[in-house]
Design an enzyme around this catalytic site. Structure first.
Site, PDB file in Angstrom:
ATOM      1  N   SER A  64      -0.553  -2.439  14.275  1.00  0.00           N
ATOM      2  CA  SER A  64       0.050  -1.962  12.711  1.00  0.00           C
ATOM      3  C   SER A  64       1.611  -1.592  13.238  1.00  0.00           C
ATOM      4  O   SER A  64       2.505  -1.490  12.110  1.00  0.00           O
ATOM      5  CB  SER A  64      -0.930  -0.459  12.722  1.00  0.00           C
ATOM      6  OG  SER A  64      -1.806  -0.585  11.700  1.00  0.00           O
ATOM      7  N   LYS A  67       3.765  -3.954  11.085  1.00  0.00           N
ATOM      8  CA  LYS A  67       3.874  -3.300   9.664  1.00  0.00           C
ATOM      9  C   LYS A  67       5.596  -2.587   9.204  1.00  0.00           C
ATOM     10  O   LYS A  67       6.136  -3.154   8.642  1.00  0.00           O
ATOM     11  CB  LYS A  67       3.934  -2.093   9.340  1.00  0.00           C
ATOM     12  CG  LYS A  67       1.678  -2.789   9.117  1.00  0.00           C
ATOM     13  CD  LYS A  67       0.931  -0.806   8.462  1.00  0.00           C
ATOM     14  CE  LYS A  67      -1.143  -1.418   9.088  1.00  0.00           C
ATOM     15  NZ  LYS A  67      -1.759  -1.541   9.259  1.00  0.00           N
ATOM     16  N   TYR A 193      -0.650 -11.654   7.616  1.00  0.00           N
ATOM     17  CA  TYR A 193      -0.745 -10.248   7.803  1.00  0.00           C
ATOM     18  C   TYR A 193      -1.896 -10.160   9.460  1.00  0.00           C
ATOM     19  O   TYR A 193      -1.615  -9.494  10.677  1.00  0.00           O
ATOM     20  CB  TYR A 193      -1.484  -9.340   6.993  1.00  0.00           C
ATOM     21  CG  TYR A 193      -2.285  -7.885   7.428  1.00  0.00           C
ATOM     22  CD1 TYR A 193      -1.325  -7.216   7.461  1.00  0.00           C
ATOM     23  CD2 TYR A 193      -3.466  -7.870   7.805  1.00  0.00           C
ATOM     24  CE1 TYR A 193      -1.437  -6.015   7.784  1.00  0.00           C
ATOM     25  CE2 TYR A 193      -4.424  -6.527   8.103  1.00  0.00           C
ATOM     26  CZ  TYR A 193      -2.935  -5.323   8.886  1.00  0.00           C
ATOM     27  OH  TYR A 193      -3.376  -3.992   8.336  1.00  0.00           O
ATOM     28  N   TYR A 243       0.423   7.684  10.755  1.00  0.00           N
ATOM     29  CA  TYR A 243      -0.457   7.280   9.166  1.00  0.00           C
ATOM     30  C   TYR A 243      -0.507   8.980   9.261  1.00  0.00           C
ATOM     31  O   TYR A 243       0.841   9.713   8.555  1.00  0.00           O
ATOM     32  CB  TYR A 243      -1.352   6.988   9.665  1.00  0.00           C
ATOM     33  CG  TYR A 243      -1.351   5.429  10.111  1.00  0.00           C
ATOM     34  CD1 TYR A 243      -1.733   4.626   9.636  1.00  0.00           C
ATOM     35  CD2 TYR A 243      -2.243   5.555  11.744  1.00  0.00           C
ATOM     36  CE1 TYR A 243      -1.087   3.576  10.256  1.00  0.00           C
ATOM     37  CE2 TYR A 243      -1.815   4.532  13.014  1.00  0.00           C
ATOM     38  CZ  TYR A 243      -1.663   3.162  11.990  1.00  0.00           C
ATOM     39  OH  TYR A 243      -2.010   2.228  12.748  1.00  0.00           O
ATOM     40  N   VAL A 261      -3.400   0.226  16.340  1.00  0.00           N
ATOM     41  CA  VAL A 261      -4.745   0.408  17.291  1.00  0.00           C
ATOM     42  C   VAL A 261      -5.135   0.857  19.005  1.00  0.00           C
ATOM     43  O   VAL A 261      -5.294   0.750  19.221  1.00  0.00           O
ATOM     44  CB  VAL A 261      -6.065   0.271  16.478  1.00  0.00           C
ATOM     45  CG1 VAL A 261      -6.466   1.277  14.900  1.00  0.00           C
ATOM     46  CG2 VAL A 261      -5.629  -1.015  16.049  1.00  0.00           C
TER      47      VAL A 261
HETATM   48  N1  GLN Z   1      -5.285  -4.717  13.004  1.00  0.00           N
HETATM   49  C1  GLN Z   1      -5.617  -3.807  12.360  1.00  0.00           C
HETATM   50  C2  GLN Z   1      -6.314  -3.051  11.160  1.00  0.00           C
HETATM   51  O1  GLN Z   1      -5.622  -4.671  10.489  1.00  0.00           O
HETATM   52  C3  GLN Z   1      -4.580  -2.975  12.397  1.00  0.00           C
HETATM   53  C4  GLN Z   1      -4.707  -1.219  11.913  1.00  0.00           C
HETATM   54  C5  GLN Z   1      -3.761  -0.612  12.540  1.00  0.00           C
HETATM   55  O2  GLN Z   1      -3.132  -1.011  14.096  1.00  0.00           O
HETATM   56  N2  GLN Z   1      -4.008   0.702  12.582  1.00  0.00           N
HETATM   57  O3  GLN Z   1      -6.804  -2.866  10.575  1.00  0.00           O
END
Ligand code: GLN
Length: 309
Positions: A64, A67, A193, A243, A261
């Protein structure tokens, strides 16, 4: 406290044991519980100093933290107005892959670009005539801001992301129904993505991304993106980058962060430095446990909290 490799080593030693309170996500190839107590920390300053210790050479998928890359590219490609028609700027206490808030929310768009839904919407705003071309642009940008020509996608992670994409796919379909994702953008945005999620990085790369933001979007003196887009990215990292734990980190750490994650975290202290952390054991909210402890210690020891007087 003065920055040195020895000091970072001390932080690693002190924070590593906290990892046992977390869990390594196990659907990610190359990661299992044997990585539980890994902890790598790197700090990079605009002057080019690098301080590092622990598993700093360990490559892992960016997840993530991508992002913020999607957000920066969407802002550069389409501008602020278009970006914030597709996604809002507001924090939420929902989990990162929540779907329900797309339905409840008045404006029927993702709360912010740090949620999976918001990041898929941002991927739809990255220019290029094919997904390959769009991904090449993302890679070129990431290589530039990490000063690392070798950043590339981990294929095994990408294959696994594709196999486990049902939640992200539902988010994309839901956004299509809301008119946020045009039908022809659904597959390309999703593919892009997931590919950007699968970029392999180390704590050094993450620290350089943080330092790039801390320097207002410059690499070796070259202004790579518009300073306002840096400011927007930092503000959204501050309010939503961790988050539904972003408030706690704002209180305890006090500078913009983004987690993933796989246990990575990028931190940016404007004008001062960038921090990259890898600590694969994460908590229920998806944030590195040992990494979080390390950030609190670094912030206190090095007086990095933006709100201290
Ligand atoms: N690959 C994970 C997803 O798309 C990434 C989520 C994350 O790092 N929080 O859910």
């Amino acid at each position: 406290m003065k920055l040195s490799n020895d000091y970072i080593q001390e932080v690693v030693k002190e924070c590593r044991p906290f990892a046992s309170d977390g869990k390594v996500i196990d659907h990610l190839p190359g990661k299992d519980q044997s990585h539980l107590t890994n902890l790598g920390i790197t700090i990079v300053t605009p002057e080019g100093e690098v301080y590092s210790a622990g598993e700093e050479k360990h490559a892992f998928s960016i997840q993530s933290i991508s992002k913020i890359i999607n957000l920066m590219m969407a802002l550069e490609d389409f501008g602020e107005e278009t970006v914030f028609q597709k996604v809002d700027k507001e924090p939420t206490d929902d989990f990162f892959n929540a779907i329900s808030n797309l339905e409840n929310y008045d404006h029927h768009r993702p709360y912010n670009p740090m949620l999976n839904s918001g990041a898929i919407a941002m991927a739809s705003l990255i220019k290029g005539s094919t997904v390959e071309e769009r991904f090449e642009r993302v890679m070129a940008f990431t290589r530039k801001i990490t000063s690392n020509e070798n950043v590339s996608m981990d294929n095994e992670v990408y294959e696994s992301e594709k196999k486990n994409d049902s939640r992200n796919r539902s988010l994309a379909y839901f956004m299509e129904s809301l008119g946020i994702l045009p039908h022809q953008e659904l597959e390309p945005a999703l593919e892009l993505y997931l590919k950007v999620n699968s970029l392999a990085v180390t704590s050094h790369d993450l620290a350089r991304i943080g330092c790039f933001l801390a320097e207002g979007g410059k690499v070796n003196g070259e202004q790579v993106i518009h300073p306002r887009n840096v400011r927007i990215t930092l503000a959204i990292m501050m309010t939503s980058g961790m988050y539904n734990e972003s408030g706690s980190f704002a209180v305890d750490v006090g500078f913009p962060l983004k987690s993933g994650v796989s246990g990575g975290i990028t931190g940016a202290v404007p004008g001062k430095l960038g921090i990259g952390i890898i600590g694969p054991a994460i908590n229920q909210k998806g944030n590195s446990v040992a990494g979080g402890k390390a950030l609190i210690k670094l912030s206190e020891d090095l007086s990095l909290n933006l709100f201290q007087m």
